[in-house]
Enzyme design. Structure first.
Site, PDB file in Angstrom:
ATOM      1  N   HIS A  18      -3.987 -81.756 -12.027  1.00  0.00           N
ATOM      2  CA  HIS A  18      -3.112 -80.805 -12.366  1.00  0.00           C
ATOM      3  C   HIS A  18      -2.420 -80.650 -13.709  1.00  0.00           C
ATOM      4  O   HIS A  18      -2.105 -80.381 -13.960  1.00  0.00           O
ATOM      5  CB  HIS A  18      -1.618 -81.403 -11.128  1.00  0.00           C
ATOM      6  CG  HIS A  18      -1.879 -81.298  -9.641  1.00  0.00           C
ATOM      7  ND1 HIS A  18      -1.863 -81.717  -8.309  1.00  0.00           N
ATOM      8  CD2 HIS A  18      -2.202 -80.047  -8.963  1.00  0.00           C
ATOM      9  CE1 HIS A  18      -2.555 -81.649  -7.860  1.00  0.00           C
ATOM     10  NE2 HIS A  18      -2.301 -80.546  -7.947  1.00  0.00           N
ATOM     11  N   LYS A  42       2.500 -77.131   4.730  1.00  0.00           N
ATOM     12  CA  LYS A  42       1.628 -77.948   5.168  1.00  0.00           C
ATOM     13  C   LYS A  42       3.148 -79.539   5.378  1.00  0.00           C
ATOM     14  O   LYS A  42       4.213 -78.747   4.958  1.00  0.00           O
ATOM     15  CB  LYS A  42       0.632 -78.651   3.293  1.00  0.00           C
ATOM     16  CG  LYS A  42       0.128 -78.141   3.285  1.00  0.00           C
ATOM     17  CD  LYS A  42      -0.477 -78.695   1.671  1.00  0.00           C
ATOM     18  CE  LYS A  42      -1.265 -77.515   1.369  1.00  0.00           C
ATOM     19  NZ  LYS A  42      -2.081 -77.783   0.196  1.00  0.00           N
ATOM     20  N   ARG A  91     -10.948 -74.810  -9.370  1.00  0.00           N
ATOM     21  CA  ARG A  91     -12.118 -76.173  -8.241  1.00  0.00           C
ATOM     22  C   ARG A  91     -13.079 -75.943  -8.522  1.00  0.00           C
ATOM     23  O   ARG A  91     -14.893 -76.035  -9.651  1.00  0.00           O
ATOM     24  CB  ARG A  91     -11.440 -77.200  -8.249  1.00  0.00           C
ATOM     25  CG  ARG A  91     -11.027 -78.164  -8.560  1.00  0.00           C
ATOM     26  CD  ARG A  91     -10.177 -79.022  -7.811  1.00  0.00           C
ATOM     27  NE  ARG A  91     -10.217 -77.826  -5.611  1.00  0.00           N
ATOM     28  CZ  ARG A  91      -9.128 -78.639  -4.938  1.00  0.00           C
ATOM     29  NH1 ARG A  91      -8.458 -79.546  -5.107  1.00  0.00           N
ATOM     30  NH2 ARG A  91      -8.851 -77.984  -4.326  1.00  0.00           N
ATOM     31  N   SER A 129      -5.319 -83.339  -4.320  1.00  0.00           N
ATOM     32  CA  SER A 129      -3.566 -84.193  -3.610  1.00  0.00           C
ATOM     33  C   SER A 129      -4.176 -84.631  -2.277  1.00  0.00           C
ATOM     34  O   SER A 129      -4.314 -85.818  -1.817  1.00  0.00           O
ATOM     35  CB  SER A 129      -2.785 -83.550  -3.692  1.00  0.00           C
ATOM     36  OG  SER A 129      -2.229 -83.138  -4.985  1.00  0.00           O
TER      37      SER A 129
END
Length: 147
Positions: A18, A42, A91, A129
């Site tokens: 990040h 989430k 990514r 994460s």
């Protein structure tokens, strides 16, 4: 005119990936607001206050970068902040499909900003994460993965 970009996410926790995206974005924009979503779908591992604290500590002393929270539609927050762009990290190709759909839906809601996709340094292409949380939960070392 100051070019402001929003970097939204849950940041649960903030990772070095990040931070890499934030610093890359700083080369493109005058101001970046790292916006932590209050109403993520989430179930966060860390509280909102902890996530904000982690970000503020990691970004302390970095000019032109702020930390904030938002709830509701990202497009509304972008409008309130008068931002010209939203930054999203990619990514791998697997990230692109979801991010592309979100960017198009955001454009449908508000055509006055662009979504800018940035790739992290190759050292962080595997980092997420959720992986950091799993490693931590199982007693592994997260040094080098988080600030």
């Amino acid at each position: 005119m100051i070019r402001t970009a929003i970097y939204p996410g849950s940041f649960d926790p903030v990772t070095n990936g990040h931070l890499d995206i934030i610093h890359r974005g700083k080369h493109l924009f005058d101001r970046i607001i790292v916006a932590v979503s209050k109403d993520s779908h989430k179930s966060p591992y860390f509280s909102l206050e902890e996530r904000l604290s982690f970000l503020r500590t990691a970004l302390k002393g970095t000019p032109g970068i702020g930390v904030d929270t938002f709830s509701g539609l990202l497009t509304n927050y972008v409008k309130i902040q008068k931002a010209c762009a939203v930054i999203r990290g990619l990514r791998a190709v697997s990230d692109f499909e979801y991010e592309f759909q979100m960017a198009l839906m955001n454009r449908r809601q508000n055509t006055r900003f662009e979504t800018v996709f940035l790739m992290p340094d190759e050292r962080y292409t595997y980092l997420s994460s959720s992986l950091v949380r799993e490693i931590s939960r199982l007693g592994g070392h997260v040094r080098g993965l988080v600030p």
